[in-house]
Design a protein around this motif. Structure first.
Motif, PDB file in Angstrom:
ATOM      1  N   ASP A  82     -13.595  27.574 -85.138  1.00 17.57           N
ATOM      2  CA  ASP A  82     -14.209  27.941 -83.868  1.00 17.57           C
ATOM      3  C   ASP A  82     -14.741  26.658 -83.243  1.00 17.57           C
ATOM      4  O   ASP A  82     -15.762  26.128 -83.662  1.00 17.57           O
ATOM      5  CB  ASP A  82     -15.334  28.945 -84.129  1.00 17.57           C
ATOM      6  CG  ASP A  82     -15.901  29.521 -82.850  1.00 17.57           C
ATOM      7  OD1 ASP A  82     -15.334  29.284 -81.770  1.00 17.57           O
ATOM      8  OD2 ASP A  82     -16.926  30.222 -82.944  1.00 17.57           O
ATOM      9  N   TRP A  83     -14.003  26.124 -82.274  1.00 23.42           N
ATOM     10  CA  TRP A  83     -14.314  24.851 -81.631  1.00 23.42           C
ATOM     11  C   TRP A  83     -15.173  25.132 -80.415  1.00 23.42           C
ATOM     12  O   TRP A  83     -14.720  25.747 -79.456  1.00 23.42           O
ATOM     13  CB  TRP A  83     -12.999  24.191 -81.230  1.00 23.42           C
ATOM     14  CG  TRP A  83     -13.078  22.825 -80.664  1.00 23.42           C
ATOM     15  CD1 TRP A  83     -13.542  22.467 -79.432  1.00 23.42           C
ATOM     16  CD2 TRP A  83     -12.643  21.624 -81.288  1.00 23.42           C
ATOM     17  NE1 TRP A  83     -13.418  21.116 -79.252  1.00 23.42           N
ATOM     18  CE2 TRP A  83     -12.870  20.576 -80.376  1.00 23.42           C
ATOM     19  CE3 TRP A  83     -12.076  21.329 -82.528  1.00 23.42           C
ATOM     20  CZ2 TRP A  83     -12.550  19.259 -80.667  1.00 23.42           C
ATOM     21  CZ3 TRP A  83     -11.754  20.028 -82.802  1.00 23.42           C
ATOM     22  CH2 TRP A  83     -11.997  19.003 -81.883  1.00 23.42           C
ATOM     23  N   LYS A  84     -16.400  24.710 -80.450  1.00 20.98           N
ATOM     24  CA  LYS A  84     -17.335  24.917 -79.331  1.00 20.98           C
ATOM     25  C   LYS A  84     -16.998  23.950 -78.211  1.00 20.98           C
ATOM     26  O   LYS A  84     -16.842  22.756 -78.431  1.00 20.98           O
ATOM     27  CB  LYS A  84     -18.781  24.704 -79.769  1.00 20.98           C
ATOM     28  CG  LYS A  84     -19.192  25.538 -80.969  1.00 20.98           C
ATOM     29  CD  LYS A  84     -19.224  26.999 -80.640  1.00 20.98           C
ATOM     30  CE  LYS A  84     -19.758  27.763 -81.831  1.00 20.98           C
ATOM     31  NZ  LYS A  84     -19.282  29.078 -81.972  1.00 20.98           N
ATOM     32  N   GLN A  85     -16.919  24.504 -76.989  1.00 17.71           N
ATOM     33  CA  GLN A  85     -16.523  23.679 -75.850  1.00 17.71           C
ATOM     34  C   GLN A  85     -17.105  24.280 -74.571  1.00 17.71           C
ATOM     35  O   GLN A  85     -16.887  25.443 -74.282  1.00 17.71           O
ATOM     36  CB  GLN A  85     -15.001  23.645 -75.807  1.00 17.71           C
ATOM     37  CG  GLN A  85     -14.378  23.232 -74.534  1.00 17.71           C
ATOM     38  CD  GLN A  85     -12.864  23.408 -74.590  1.00 17.71           C
ATOM     39  OE1 GLN A  85     -12.255  23.451 -75.633  1.00 17.71           O
ATOM     40  NE2 GLN A  85     -12.255  23.506 -73.442  1.00 17.71           N
ATOM     41  N   ASP A  86     -17.858  23.480 -73.847  1.00 18.33           N
ATOM     42  CA  ASP A  86     -18.406  23.896 -72.552  1.00 18.33           C
ATOM     43  C   ASP A  86     -19.080  25.262 -72.600  1.00 18.33           C
ATOM     44  O   ASP A  86     -18.854  26.110 -71.735  1.00 18.33           O
ATOM     45  CB  ASP A  86     -17.308  23.896 -71.476  1.00 18.33           C
ATOM     46  CG  ASP A  86     -16.709  22.528 -71.257  1.00 18.33           C
ATOM     47  OD1 ASP A  86     -17.442  21.534 -71.428  1.00 18.33           O
ATOM     48  OD2 ASP A  86     -15.515  22.453 -70.930  1.00 18.33           O
ATOM     49  N   GLY A  87     -19.891  25.502 -73.615  1.00 15.41           N
ATOM     50  CA  GLY A  87     -20.617  26.753 -73.721  1.00 15.41           C
ATOM     51  C   GLY A  87     -19.795  27.902 -74.271  1.00 15.41           C
ATOM     52  O   GLY A  87     -20.323  28.963 -74.553  1.00 15.41           O
ATOM     53  N   GLY A  88     -18.502  27.729 -74.437  1.00 12.49           N
ATOM     54  CA  GLY A  88     -17.646  28.766 -75.000  1.00 12.49           C
ATOM     55  C   GLY A  88     -17.049  28.281 -76.299  1.00 12.49           C
ATOM     56  O   GLY A  88     -17.477  27.280 -76.861  1.00 12.49           O
ATOM     57  N   SER A  89     -16.087  29.005 -76.780  1.00 13.85           N
ATOM     58  CA  SER A  89     -15.422  28.561 -77.991  1.00 13.85           C
ATOM     59  C   SER A  89     -13.952  28.942 -77.942  1.00 13.85           C
ATOM     60  O   SER A  89     -13.568  29.889 -77.265  1.00 13.85           O
ATOM     61  CB  SER A  89     -16.091  29.147 -79.238  1.00 13.85           C
ATOM     62  OG  SER A  89     -15.928  30.546 -79.269  1.00 13.85           O
ATOM     63  N   ARG A  92      -8.994  26.571 -82.933  1.00 10.22           N
ATOM     64  CA  ARG A  92      -8.077  25.435 -83.011  1.00 10.22           C
ATOM     65  C   ARG A  92      -7.712  25.109 -84.454  1.00 10.22           C
ATOM     66  O   ARG A  92      -8.469  25.382 -85.376  1.00 10.22           O
ATOM     67  CB  ARG A  92      -8.707  24.194 -82.382  1.00 10.22           C
ATOM     68  CG  ARG A  92      -8.846  24.301 -80.877  1.00 10.22           C
ATOM     69  CD  ARG A  92      -9.375  23.025 -80.285  1.00 10.22           C
ATOM     70  NE  ARG A  92      -9.384  23.115 -78.825  1.00 10.22           N
ATOM     71  CZ  ARG A  92      -9.901  22.194 -78.041  1.00 10.22           C
ATOM     72  NH1 ARG A  92     -10.434  21.094 -78.534  1.00 10.22           N
ATOM     73  NH2 ARG A  92      -9.872  22.345 -76.728  1.00 10.22           N
ATOM     74  N   GLU A 154     -11.516  15.518 -73.493  1.00  8.91           N
ATOM     75  CA  GLU A 154     -12.702  15.952 -74.229  1.00  8.91           C
ATOM     76  C   GLU A 154     -13.154  14.854 -75.181  1.00  8.91           C
ATOM     77  O   GLU A 154     -12.366  13.989 -75.564  1.00  8.91           O
ATOM     78  CB  GLU A 154     -12.395  17.177 -75.099  1.00  8.91           C
ATOM     79  CG  GLU A 154     -11.947  18.405 -74.365  1.00  8.91           C
ATOM     80  CD  GLU A 154     -11.489  19.463 -75.346  1.00  8.91           C
ATOM     81  OE1 GLU A 154     -12.319  19.920 -76.166  1.00  8.91           O
ATOM     82  OE2 GLU A 154     -10.305  19.833 -75.314  1.00  8.91           O
ATOM     83  N   SER A 156     -15.374  14.594 -78.959  1.00  9.57           N
ATOM     84  CA  SER A 156     -16.039  15.233 -80.089  1.00  9.57           C
ATOM     85  C   SER A 156     -16.903  14.144 -80.697  1.00  9.57           C
ATOM     86  O   SER A 156     -16.384  13.218 -81.324  1.00  9.57           O
ATOM     87  CB  SER A 156     -15.020  15.753 -81.107  1.00  9.57           C
ATOM     88  OG  SER A 156     -15.674  16.321 -82.227  1.00  9.57           O
TER      89      SER A 156
END
Length: 167
Positions: A82-89, A92, A154, A156
């Protein structure tokens, strides 16, 4: 258990490189894998990678890369995180670590590792392979870009996130 990627080219020894699960019989060989000193900033040690695999057994896939029984590298993939990104997920899969022994670089083992992870992601139904890399003159950016990875824009932590479409 030994796995070969179907698309791997023959290695310099004439045999096909293969992946082996990390076991008590090969863990010392895996721990002995060392990259070039100028690359150490860009890659985590095999010891730390194996510790992370131990605490994340549901997603980590550590493997020793061997050629004719000789250890030449180490990789660790991740699946369905579960890759967290911009407040969502988003979910991947990709290449978490890649350590090719200093004396074995430039012989196709890195490409073999990426192709092997891509084959495993496809086998599991995935369509993209993600990777991160540290920017810098001795980092792996050119290697990944030459294999077809695209910079996603992006980050990380301090690393660039890249993706390879597998379709």
């Amino acid at each position: 258990m030994t796995n070969s990627a179907p698309s791997a080219a023959p290695s310099p020894s004439g045999a096909s490189p293969a992946l082996e699960e990390i076991t008590p019989s090969n863990v010392e060989a895996a721990l002995a894998i060392q990259v070039r000193p100028e690359q150490e900033f860009a890659v985590t040690s095999v010891a730390k990678s194996l510790a992370e695999a131990y605490v994340h057994p549901e997603t980590a896939w550590p493997r020793l890369i061997v050629d004719a029984g000789r250890p030449v590298g180490f990789l660790m993939a991740f699946f369905d995180i579960d890759w967290k990104q911009d407040g969502g997920s988003v979910i991947r899969s990709g290449l978490w670590r890649l350590n090719i022994a200093a004396a074995e670089q430039g012989r196709g083992y890195g490409r073999f590792a990426v192709e092997s992870v891509a084959a495993e992601i496809r086998r599991r139904g995935g369509r993209r392979l993600y990777v991160t890399w540290h920017p810098g003159p001795h980092g792996p950016e050119r290697f990944y870009l030459n294999l077809g990875f695209k910079d996603t824009g992006e980050k990380s932590e301090e690393e660039t996130v890249g993706v390879l479409e597998l379709d």
